[in-house]
Structure formats: structure tokens, C-alpha cells
Design an enzyme around this catalytic site. Structure first.
Site, PDB file in Angstrom:
ATOM      1  N   HIS A  92     -42.970-102.471 -22.314  1.00  0.00           N
ATOM      2  CA  HIS A  92     -43.350-103.742 -23.283  1.00  0.00           C
ATOM      3  C   HIS A  92     -42.429-103.468 -24.445  1.00  0.00           C
ATOM      4  O   HIS A  92     -41.921-102.833 -25.133  1.00  0.00           O
ATOM      5  CB  HIS A  92     -44.684-103.078 -24.002  1.00  0.00           C
ATOM      6  CG  HIS A  92     -45.133-104.334 -24.827  1.00  0.00           C
ATOM      7  ND1 HIS A  92     -45.669-105.706 -24.473  1.00  0.00           N
ATOM      8  CD2 HIS A  92     -45.104-104.325 -26.251  1.00  0.00           C
ATOM      9  CE1 HIS A  92     -45.966-106.246 -25.350  1.00  0.00           C
ATOM     10  NE2 HIS A  92     -45.613-105.602 -26.795  1.00  0.00           N
ATOM     11  N   ASP A 171     -59.470-108.185 -27.754  1.00  0.00           N
ATOM     12  CA  ASP A 171     -57.869-108.521 -28.030  1.00  0.00           C
ATOM     13  C   ASP A 171     -57.699-109.780 -28.367  1.00  0.00           C
ATOM     14  O   ASP A 171     -57.104-110.290 -29.368  1.00  0.00           O
ATOM     15  CB  ASP A 171     -57.247-107.661 -27.450  1.00  0.00           C
ATOM     16  CG  ASP A 171     -55.694-107.943 -27.837  1.00  0.00           C
ATOM     17  OD1 ASP A 171     -55.565-107.587 -29.109  1.00  0.00           O
ATOM     18  OD2 ASP A 171     -54.694-108.442 -27.505  1.00  0.00           O
ATOM     19  N   ARG A 178     -56.770-112.903 -36.476  1.00  0.00           N
ATOM     20  CA  ARG A 178     -55.477-112.542 -37.259  1.00  0.00           C
ATOM     21  C   ARG A 178     -54.297-113.540 -37.532  1.00  0.00           C
ATOM     22  O   ARG A 178     -53.863-113.579 -38.625  1.00  0.00           O
ATOM     23  CB  ARG A 178     -54.843-111.141 -36.624  1.00  0.00           C
ATOM     24  CG  ARG A 178     -55.770-110.203 -36.263  1.00  0.00           C
ATOM     25  CD  ARG A 178     -55.202-109.064 -35.384  1.00  0.00           C
ATOM     26  NE  ARG A 178     -53.858-108.784 -35.870  1.00  0.00           N
ATOM     27  CZ  ARG A 178     -53.037-108.480 -34.883  1.00  0.00           C
ATOM     28  NH1 ARG A 178     -53.266-108.295 -33.460  1.00  0.00           N
ATOM     29  NH2 ARG A 178     -51.591-107.964 -35.115  1.00  0.00           N
ATOM     30  N   SER A 193     -53.572-103.726 -30.558  1.00  0.00           N
ATOM     31  CA  SER A 193     -53.699-105.036 -29.547  1.00  0.00           C
ATOM     32  C   SER A 193     -52.676-104.946 -28.532  1.00  0.00           C
ATOM     33  O   SER A 193     -53.126-105.181 -27.445  1.00  0.00           O
ATOM     34  CB  SER A 193     -52.893-106.341 -30.612  1.00  0.00           C
ATOM     35  OG  SER A 193     -52.674-107.440 -29.762  1.00  0.00           O
ATOM     36  N   LYS A 197     -54.184-103.717 -24.201  1.00  0.00           N
ATOM     37  CA  LYS A 197     -54.015-104.044 -22.876  1.00  0.00           C
ATOM     38  C   LYS A 197     -52.915-102.996 -21.837  1.00  0.00           C
ATOM     39  O   LYS A 197     -53.228-103.335 -20.569  1.00  0.00           O
ATOM     40  CB  LYS A 197     -52.917-105.353 -23.088  1.00  0.00           C
ATOM     41  CG  LYS A 197     -53.953-106.365 -23.957  1.00  0.00           C
ATOM     42  CD  LYS A 197     -53.181-107.751 -23.860  1.00  0.00           C
ATOM     43  CE  LYS A 197     -52.135-108.059 -25.070  1.00  0.00           C
ATOM     44  NZ  LYS A 197     -52.457-107.898 -26.226  1.00  0.00           N
TER      45      LYS A 197
END
Length: 439
Positions: A92, A171, A178, A193, A197
């Protein structure tokens, strides 16, 4: 869970610097997902978390509650020829400009026999999105069912696709909140967040590429390091072998920023060429992913040179309906910015380049906005390179000529050239490596 709480009491607890218990967090996240907690109440809680923070246990429980709001993927059924379980690895990135690393990275790691379930997103604002880039390929589709994803991992070894709506739905709801309440910057909420995932995705090993610099979400190194440590802790506590690299994002990655142009550059890397920074970061992340599942001592660059990574790329693209041989989209309009003086390029602001690419049509201001597959920027020189007055510095690509002037405005003052031509000290591409041992 049968027990309920008074949400105002929970808000007050966090507002006053207290900590929330596991039961309180599980109830709050579940009740918010089920719409039993009002948006304004969760807005107040998000602001309290932003201002007061959370400890490691609270963040872990908050992340677990978001995972519990939806489904968890399971790749334990992926087996090798000898019947042993194949461990999966994922990456990620926190996002940057010219960050096309997922495109060559997923097939490179898969070429070593490690399945890569790469659930990716779309661009928003100045940062590009992996799915937007991949959709520049004729016929390629982002949405796969869980069964299709599993079958492709089994046969091809790599998948780049959109996350399903069943993955951490809490999320999705909280992220939108947010975004409109000034609480995006909360590190506990950013970390939970991302990791809710990624943990729900079910990979055995996870490598985090945390960017720092003008083109990154985390502008300062200290903030990037805190986010990296928080996410590594979350992954470790959830049983995922997690490491993080903190990487440079004051200057764009590679020589392209956009959609189709980044696919073109990614294919160059897979063919054994491409810009050195893209190759170096792809190789470093591949080594981390492979080490995370126990594969060490291999030359990952050899698979870029010998065509094995390219074979994985072509199979992955074709499996999702794409034509790896189809020409990439070409822009209707091209505009070249030339160097005003001769000398050495000393600075190229990543944020400005990202905003310019966005204004050309490569990105979106709202999630529902379309993007142009051919829009983007090609950089003909970067910091450390010498350039001659009048030579091309940037090429701007768009299908809408009216966008060019606004892109040029974004680039005003973004590039410095030292007429003396002296040497430039470039920052390291990788600033730090963070593992569970560093927590």
C-alpha cells in the site's frame, strides 16, 4: 453485542483525554455503521480523536471494529503444486505524484510465484489513482467478484482491482465524514482507515510505502514516521507480517505523471528499462514483499531483464479483459514548456506537478468526476539533470485545450534551474525502513 452506551458520554471521554474501552469502540463503530449514531455525533468524536489522539490498543480496537463491519477475504485456499499453502503479499502506498509503482510491482512479485491481491483505489486531488491508470488500457476492467479474484490469483498470480463494497463499510462512511469535517489529518484515523481494508483483504505480508514531501499527504518526515509506525503496529497486532519504507516525494517519481503516460513508463520498467528511481523503488518494495513471505536472496531485477515480470503483466492485463498490445490513448492537445535558462535543474515541486496534471484532466476534484486517460505530464529533465535554454522541460497532455493555461499557472515557480551548472545533492529515495522490531 447487547450492551449499549451513551454516545455523548463517549465523546466527552475522548474530548477530555480519556481512553475508550474495547466494548465502547465496538459499539460505537457498529452503531455508526447501522445509523444508530448521528453524523454530527461521529463528527464530534472524529474531532476529539484528532485533538486528543488514541493509544496503540485503542487504534487496534478501532481498526478491528471497522473490519468487523464487513467481510474478510480468505486466500488460504491458494495452494502450490505440492499442496502447500501459497502465502500472499500486498503493498500500500499513501499516494504521491508519478507513483505508478503498483503496476510493475504486482507482476514482478507474482513472477516469483507469490500471489499479489492488490486492491487499489482511484485518484483524488493531486495524487493519482492506480485504477485510473489501468483503465487507460483498452478493455481492462477494475471490478472483479471475489471468485474471479481468487481464480486469477490462482492462475496468473497477480490482481489489480477495486475493493468490493463489502470490505470495511464503516471506513467508507467514516472517510466521507472526515473529508467534510476537517479531521482527515488524524493519524489514528488515517492508519485505521488504511489498515482496516488491508487486514480485511487477508494478505499474509504487507509492505507500506509511506511518502513524505510536498507531493505527499504527510509533508514532514516526523508525521510520515509516526503514521508508518502506527500502521506497522496495527498490522503486527493483527498477525500480518508488516514493514514500512518511508520514501521521498518532494520530486515526482519517474518522468511521467498522469494515466496512460504512467502505464507506458511502467511497461518500460517491465521491459528492463525505465527511470532509475522507479526501478529502484519497485525493486526495493519487491524485495520487502518477498521477504515478508520468506523468500530472500533473489535478484528481483533479473525478472525485469529476462521478461518474466513482463509475462506476468501481460497475463494479468489479459485476464481482466485488457489488451496488452493495444496502443495507449493519445492526447488531442500537447503543449511544451521550455527552459528559460541553461543550467542544472535543482528543484521540481511534486505537488505543483500533481496539481498541473490534475488540471489537465488526469485527476478529479470529486469522487464522481471522470478523468481523461490521455491527460498528464512528461518531464524531460529532473533535479540533477542539465538543460539548455529553449530545450523542452515539460510536455503537457490534455483532450481539452482550455485546461492548459491553468496547468501552467500551477507550475509557476515550481522548477528551479541553477545557471552556474553546479552539482546538485539529491535526497535519498528511501529515508527509513520500519519493522515491528522498531516499535
Amino acid at each position: 453485542m447487547s450492551r449499549t452506551f451513551d454516545v455523548v458520554d463517549l465523546i466527552r471521554t475522548k474530548r477530555d483525554g480519556g481512553r475508550l474501552s474495547q466494548d465502547q469502540i465496538q459499539w460505537l463503530v457498529g452503531a455508526y455503521t447501522d445509523e444508530r449514531v448521528a453524523e454530527e455525533q461521529m463528527s464530534a468524536m472524529a474531532m476529539a480523536i484528532l485533538l486528543r489522539g488514541m493509544d496503540r490498543e485503542e487504534i487496534a480496537q478501532w481498526t478491528a471494529a471497522m473490519i468487523a463491519s464487513g467481510e474478510r477475504m480468505d486466500f488460504s485456499g491458494l495452494t502450490a503444486a505440492d499442496g502447500s499453502r501459497r502465502l500472499t503479499a500486498d503493498k500500500h502506498s499513501t499516494g504521491g505524484v508519478g507513483d505508478k509503482i503498483t503496476l510493475p510491482l504486482a507482476p514482478l512479485v507474482a513472477s516469483f510465484g507469490v500471489p499479489v491481491p492488490q486492491l487499489s483505489g482511484r485518484g483524488l486531488g493531486h495524487t493519482g489513482g492506480t485504477l485510473d491508470k489501468m483503465e487507460a488500457i483498452v478493455g481492462w476492467r477494475a471490478h472483479l467478484s471475489n471468485d474471479e479474484m481468487f481464480a486469477q490469483l490462482d492462475s496468473v498470480g497477480a490482481v489489480i482491482c477495486a475493493a468490493g463494497s463489502g470490505l470495511a463499510p464503516a471506513d467508507k462512511k467514516l472517510y466521507a465524514l472526515r473529508d467534510v469535517t476537517g479531521t482527515v489529518e488524524s493519524i489514528p484515523l488515517i492508519a485505521s482507515s488504511i489498515m482496516s481494508k488491508k487486514i480485511a483483504e487477508g494478505a499474509d505480508a504487507l509492505v507500506l510505502d509511506v511518502k513524505t514531501g510536498t507531493g505527499a499527504f504527510m509533508k514532514s518526515y516526523d508525521d510520515a514516521a509516526e503514521l508508518a509506525r502506527t500502521m506497522v503496529a496495527l498490522g503486527t497486532d493483527a498477525g500480518v507480517n508488516t514493514t514500512a519504507l518511508i520514501t521521498e516525494m518532494n520530486t515526482p517519481l519517474g518522468l511521467t505523471a498522469g494515466n496512460g503516460v504512467e502505464v507506458e513508463e511502467s511497461v518500460e520498467v517491465l521491459a528492463g528499462g525505465g527511470p532509475a528511481d522507479v526501478v529502484d523503488l519497485t525493486a526495493a518494495l519487491a524485495e520487502e514483499m518477498l521477504a515478508g513471505v520468506g523468500i530472500t536472496g533473489v535478484d528481483v531485477r533479473e525478472h525485469l531483464r529476462n521478461g518474466k515480470a513482463m509475462d506476468s503483466w501481460r497475463a494479468m492485463v489479459a485476464a481482466q479483459g485488457g489488451n496488452p498490445d493495444a496502443p495507449l490513448p493519445q492526447p488531442k492537445h500537447t503543449h511544451t514548456i521550455t527552459a528559460a535558462v541553461s543550467g542544472t535543474v535543482t528543484r521540481m515541486d511534486a505537488y505543483a506537478v500533481g496539481v498541473a496534471a490534475w488540471r489537465l484532466g488526469a485527476g478529479r476534484g470529486r469522487k464522481e468526476d471522470p478523468v481523461q486517460a490521455a491527460a498528464g505530464i512528461r518531464m524531460h529533465a529532473k533535479p540533477g539533470d542539465t538543460i539548455t535554454a529553449g530545450a523542452p522541460l515539460l510536455s503537457l497532455y490534455t483532450d481539452d485545450e482550455a485546461r492548459i493555461s491553468r496547468a501552467e499557472e500551477a507550475l509557476a515557480g515550481a522548477i528551479d534551474v541553477d545557471a552556474s551548472g553546479g552539482p546538485v545533492e539529491l535526497p535519498d529515495l528511501i529515508h527509513a525502513r520500519i519493522t515491528a522490531a522498531d516499535l
